[in-house]
Design a protein around this motif. Structure first.
Motif, PDB file in Angstrom:
ATOM      1  N   UNK A  35       0.825  -1.209   0.000  1.00  0.00           N
ATOM      2  CA  UNK A  35       0.000   0.000   0.000  1.00  0.00           C
ATOM      3  C   UNK A  35       0.861   1.262   0.000  1.00  0.00           C
ATOM      4  N   UNK A  36       2.003   1.193   0.663  1.00  0.00           N
ATOM      5  CA  UNK A  36       2.903   2.346   0.733  1.00  0.00           C
ATOM      6  C   UNK A  36       3.721   2.509  -0.546  1.00  0.00           C
ATOM      7  N   UNK A  37       3.674   1.501  -1.425  1.00  0.00           N
ATOM      8  CA  UNK A  37       4.452   1.570  -2.664  1.00  0.00           C
ATOM      9  C   UNK A  37       5.942   1.464  -2.421  1.00  0.00           C
ATOM     10  N   UNK A  38       6.325   0.635  -1.451  1.00  0.00           N
ATOM     11  CA  UNK A  38       7.725   0.538  -1.051  1.00  0.00           C
ATOM     12  C   UNK A  38       8.612   0.043  -2.189  1.00  0.00           C
ATOM     13  N   UNK A  39       8.089  -0.830  -3.058  1.00  0.00           N
ATOM     14  CA  UNK A  39       8.890  -1.328  -4.181  1.00  0.00           C
ATOM     15  C   UNK A  39       9.277  -0.191  -5.120  1.00  0.00           C
ATOM     16  N   UNK A  40       8.318   0.675  -5.419  1.00  0.00           N
ATOM     17  CA  UNK A  40       8.599   1.815  -6.298  1.00  0.00           C
ATOM     18  C   UNK A  40       9.567   2.788  -5.636  1.00  0.00           C
ATOM     19  N   UNK A  41       9.377   3.001  -4.334  1.00  0.00           N
ATOM     20  CA  UNK A  41      10.277   3.897  -3.608  1.00  0.00           C
ATOM     21  C   UNK A  41      11.704   3.364  -3.613  1.00  0.00           C
ATOM     22  N   UNK A  42      11.850   2.053  -3.420  1.00  0.00           N
ATOM     23  CA  UNK A  42      13.185   1.451  -3.416  1.00  0.00           C
ATOM     24  C   UNK A  42      13.845   1.554  -4.788  1.00  0.00           C
ATOM     25  N   UNK A  43      13.074   1.377  -5.851  1.00  0.00           N
ATOM     26  CA  UNK A  43      13.631   1.505  -7.200  1.00  0.00           C
ATOM     27  C   UNK A  43      14.082   2.940  -7.460  1.00  0.00           C
ATOM     28  N   UNK A  44      13.239   3.910  -7.033  1.00  0.00           N
ATOM     29  CA  UNK A  44      13.626   5.317  -7.188  1.00  0.00           C
ATOM     30  C   UNK A  44      14.867   5.627  -6.377  1.00  0.00           C
ATOM     31  N   UNK A  45      14.983   5.028  -5.196  1.00  0.00           N
ATOM     32  CA  UNK A  45      16.136   5.246  -4.335  1.00  0.00           C
ATOM     33  C   UNK A  45      17.395   4.636  -4.940  1.00  0.00           C
TER      34      UNK A  45
END
Length: 109
Positions: free
Chosen positions: A26-36
């Protein structure tokens, strides 16, 4: 798995369960990690990623708090232990995701 003493005195023992996975999705952690990964020097993005991760850890461990309350429970006096817990939890979560899903329904003959 390592544990962390929260600022209210309770001991946080991170566990992986379905709530953990749901909250992270729900937090979109996968997308955040890729952006990071693309922007490793972006401290704001790093803080957002860590805060989402910590919120999921605290919520899935049974604490009924919102995101701000969860973050206020994180002690900053022992950041080294906190980083160890996050890294160990992330590793265990990746291993959990790699496990093949078992077919739990039995087919009738």
């Amino acid at each position: 798995m390592k544990s962390v003493r929260l600022s209210d005195g309770t001991l946080l023992e991170p566990k992986i369960n379905f709530l953990t996975i749901k909250l992270l999705q729900d937090a979109g952690i996968d997308k955040l990690q890729k952006r990071l990964q693309r922007n490793p020097n972006d401290k704001n993005l790093e803080m957002e990623c860590v805060s989402k991760f910590l919120y999921a850890l605290i919520r899935s461990s049974g604490h009924k708090v919102d995101e701000e309350e969860a973050l206020s429970l994180i002690p900053l006096d022992d950041v080294g232990s906190l980083v160890e817990v996050i890294n160990e939890f992330a590793y265990n979560l990746d291993e959990f995701k790699k496990k093949p899903a078992k077919n739990t329904t039995k087919q009738k003959k």
